[in-house]
Design an enzyme around this catalytic site. Structure first.
Site, PDB file in Angstrom:
ATOM      1  CB  SER A 199       5.350 -12.027  35.858  1.00  0.00           C
ATOM      2  OG  SER A 199       6.360 -12.050  34.866  1.00  0.00           O
ATOM      3  N   GLY A 200       8.025 -13.616  37.109  1.00  0.00           N
ATOM      4  CA  GLY A 200       8.791 -14.822  36.841  1.00  0.00           C
ATOM      5  C   GLY A 200       9.209 -14.895  35.388  1.00  0.00           C
ATOM      6  N   GLY A 201       8.700 -13.966  34.561  1.00  0.00           N
ATOM      7  CA  GLY A 201       9.037 -13.940  33.150  1.00  0.00           C
ATOM      8  C   GLY A 201      10.243 -13.069  32.844  1.00  0.00           C
ATOM      9  CB  VAL A 202      12.231 -12.819  29.709  1.00  0.00           C
ATOM     10  CG1 VAL A 202      13.406 -11.992  29.198  1.00  0.00           C
ATOM     11  CG2 VAL A 202      12.570 -14.294  29.661  1.00  0.00           C
TER      12      VAL A 202
ATOM     13  CB  SER B  91       8.669  -8.472  35.207  1.00  0.00           C
ATOM     14  OG  SER B  91       8.782  -9.853  35.465  1.00  0.00           O
ATOM     15  CB  ALA B  92      13.511 -11.014  35.064  1.00  0.00           C
TER      16      ALA B  92
ATOM     17  CG  HIS C  29       4.135  -7.370   2.299  1.00  0.00           C
ATOM     18  ND1 HIS C  29       3.890  -6.392   3.242  1.00  0.00           N
ATOM     19  CD2 HIS C  29       2.965  -7.559   1.640  1.00  0.00           C
ATOM     20  CE1 HIS C  29       2.625  -6.018   3.170  1.00  0.00           C
ATOM     21  NE2 HIS C  29       2.035  -6.704   2.196  1.00  0.00           N
TER      22      HIS C  29
ATOM     23  CE1 TYR D 174      -3.980   2.218   0.623  1.00  0.00           C
ATOM     24  CE2 TYR D 174      -2.374   3.485   1.884  1.00  0.00           C
ATOM     25  CZ  TYR D 174      -3.601   3.393   1.265  1.00  0.00           C
ATOM     26  OH  TYR D 174      -4.444   4.476   1.264  1.00  0.00           O
TER      27      TYR D 174
END
Length: 517
Positions: free
Chosen positions: A227-230, A232-233, A173, A84
């Site tokens: 949270s234990g996730g990447v 937030s760590a 694309h 586009y």
């Protein structure tokens, strides 16, 4: 980002616009995506070295069709149009676009008919190359100053160039992996045509982010929900490097984590980094609230609301915090400013629900809001986080709740944790973990009759899923060797009491929709 070259990406609503930004950043150049409605304001504020116009679902022939700000074409900066983007560039600069009978979606082939700086060192005149098309209209007459540099059977004006003004465009694309040389063409535009230096690195980002955090926070106190996730760590470690013990982390263990995950988080933050950490074991509270709940959306909202309640209680106990830190990423920012609307009031929580209660009266610190997931991992490594931590597969906020369709019970979670642990252990042992984008086990809400030894059983079915992805936007199932799957299934059935059957999911769909609910 004031010291770095920048590329502005004008979003016309393509599903893969984020990939353009990723390809630009892979060249060490900072890029931002803005919806076309806000492009004029962003262009004036950002002062980019070049602009890329994305694809989109609209037709330039429609009344009130989306368009690029005139200021961009008046500025003299290089412009690259994609799909586009090519059509609106041609249309706005005096060319013609035809619609109606030339729909083309999928693999195609283009022929290079003229040399161009966009192809330099990548494509040769007279050669044919595979590309990915997705269009209903096509350019039929060039604007003044342009020439055709590539054609395809269904789009005779598939690639155009105005070298004097450094305007280039393609009907196909460039950003998707289905156009094998697309990333190299984007590299040519960004580095050679636009002249960007490629000095946007994680090392530079780290230092600049630390300065920004210190300037924002001053001597204030920050509270961060882990949270234990990447995400937030990494945010927590970065903020701690900036302001030290002015940061307190709160880790709410909701009982929906993978095996030993809570212990690993506590060991990493208290033991390795010596970051002040409040560990809240709220498993019984969450399981109680989820008792009898089977609807997946109600589960998500229940978990999100309760998480905020528990977090708020602990934040009040810590006291004195003026700032709340979050691991908001750039895709969250993009998605919160939709193609048709304005900023969303929904805050990213690691449960993807709810929002920041006004009563908390805290200012947000979001040091990762300019980064994609892979860039967060790179930053984590730059900060010294263990690779076994930053390289982990994505784990959605509701945790095991979305891998436990139907009612959630302690028995089902215990079965799921052990089955998942065995599955991931065998994937690591086979050296396949880094080849797979995400793998996990699911406990299905059905039981089947089986025979184990000399007895009949009536136990749960465990499903296994593993997908590959290069960009996190599309995914295909991982083609395990049947011997491997047989070995994993045997271990799960033998070692996990309550399971008598294991199945493997071979559907292909975006990673964001791999929940089984």
């Amino acid at each position: 980002m004031e010291t770095h070259d920048k590329i502005l990406i004008v979003d016309f609503g393509s599903q893969v616009t984020q990939l353009i930004a990723r390809r630009v950043r892979e060249e060490g150049v900072y890029s931002e995506i803005v919806p076309f409605q806000k492009a004029a304001e962003a262009f004036a504020a950002m002062k980019p070295r070049a602009v890329i116009l994305s694809g989109g679902p609209a037709s330039v022939l429609d009344k009130d069709a989306p368009s690029a700000p005139k200021a961009i074409f008046d500025s003299g900066v290089p412009v690259l149009g994609i799909c586009y983007g090519e059509q609106t560039m041609a249309h706005q600069l005096g060319g013609e676009v035809e619609g109606g009978h030339h729909r083309e979606f999928g693999r195609a082939e283009v022929t290079v008919v003229e040399d161009s700086p966009l192809f330099d060192g990548v494509w040769k005149k007279g050669e044919k190359y595979p590309v990915w098309m997705s269009h209903g209209d096509r350019v039929t007459r060039l604007p003044k100053g342009f020439r055709v540099v590539g054609t395809s059977p269904n789009a005779p004006i598939a690639m155009i160039a105005d070298d004097a003004r450094k305007y280039y465009a393609t009907q196909f694309h460039l950003e998707v992996v289905h156009t094998p040389h697309g990333a190299a063409l984007i590299r040519n535009f960004v580095r050679k045509i636009a002249g960007c230096r490629g000095d946007w690195t994680m090392r530079a980002f780290r230092q600049e982010a630390i300065e920004k955090i210190r300037a924002q926070v001053g001597k204030g106190r920050v509270i961060c929900g882990l949270s234990g996730g990447v995400d937030s760590a990494v945010a927590a470690v970065l903020i701690h490097e900036a302001i030290g013990d002015q940061l307190t982390c709160v880790f709410v263990d909701h009982g929906l984590l993978r095996a030993a995950e809570g212990e690993r988080v506590v060991a990493l933050f208290r033991g390795h980094y010596n970051i002040p950490l409040v560990h809240v074991n709220a498993a019984s509270r969450f399981l109680g609230a989820l008792a009898g709940v089977t609807d997946p959306e109600i589960k998500r909202k229940t978990i999100g609301k309760l998480f905020i309640d528990v977090f708020e209680d602990e934040a009040r106990k810590v006291g004195g915090a003026e700032f709340l830190a979050q691991g908001t990423l750039y895709p969250d920012v993009i998605e919160s400013v939709s193609f048709t609307g304005g900023p969303s009031v929904t805050i990213k929580s690691h449960h993807n629900v709810g929002g920041l209660p006004e009563r908390m009266n805290m200012k947000l610190v979001e040091p990762l809001r300019e980064l994609f997931k892979d860039e967060v991992r790179a930053l984590g490594r730059e900060l010294g986080l263990p690779d076994v931590f930053v390289g982990r597969h994505p784990f959605p906020g509701p945790g095991l709740a979305i891998r436990c369709p139907g009612e959630i019970t302690k028995e089902k979670l215990d079965i799921l944790r052990l089955a998942d642990e065995i599955y991931i252990e065998e994937i690591r042992r086979a050296g396949l973990y880094d080849e797979i984008w995400q793998a996990f086990a699911v406990i299905l809400p059905v039981k089947t009759v089986g025979v184990m030894g000399d007895g009949r059983t009536y136990d749960f079915v465990v499903g296994l899923r593993a997908v590959t992805s290069t960009d996190g936007m599309t995914a295909d199932f991982y083609q395990f060797d049947m011997k491997f799957l047989g070995h994993v299934a045997t271990r799960i059935i033998n070692e996990v009491k309550g399971v008598n059957r294991v199945v493997y999911d071979v559907t292909s769909k975006p990673p964001g929709t791999i929940e089984w609910e």
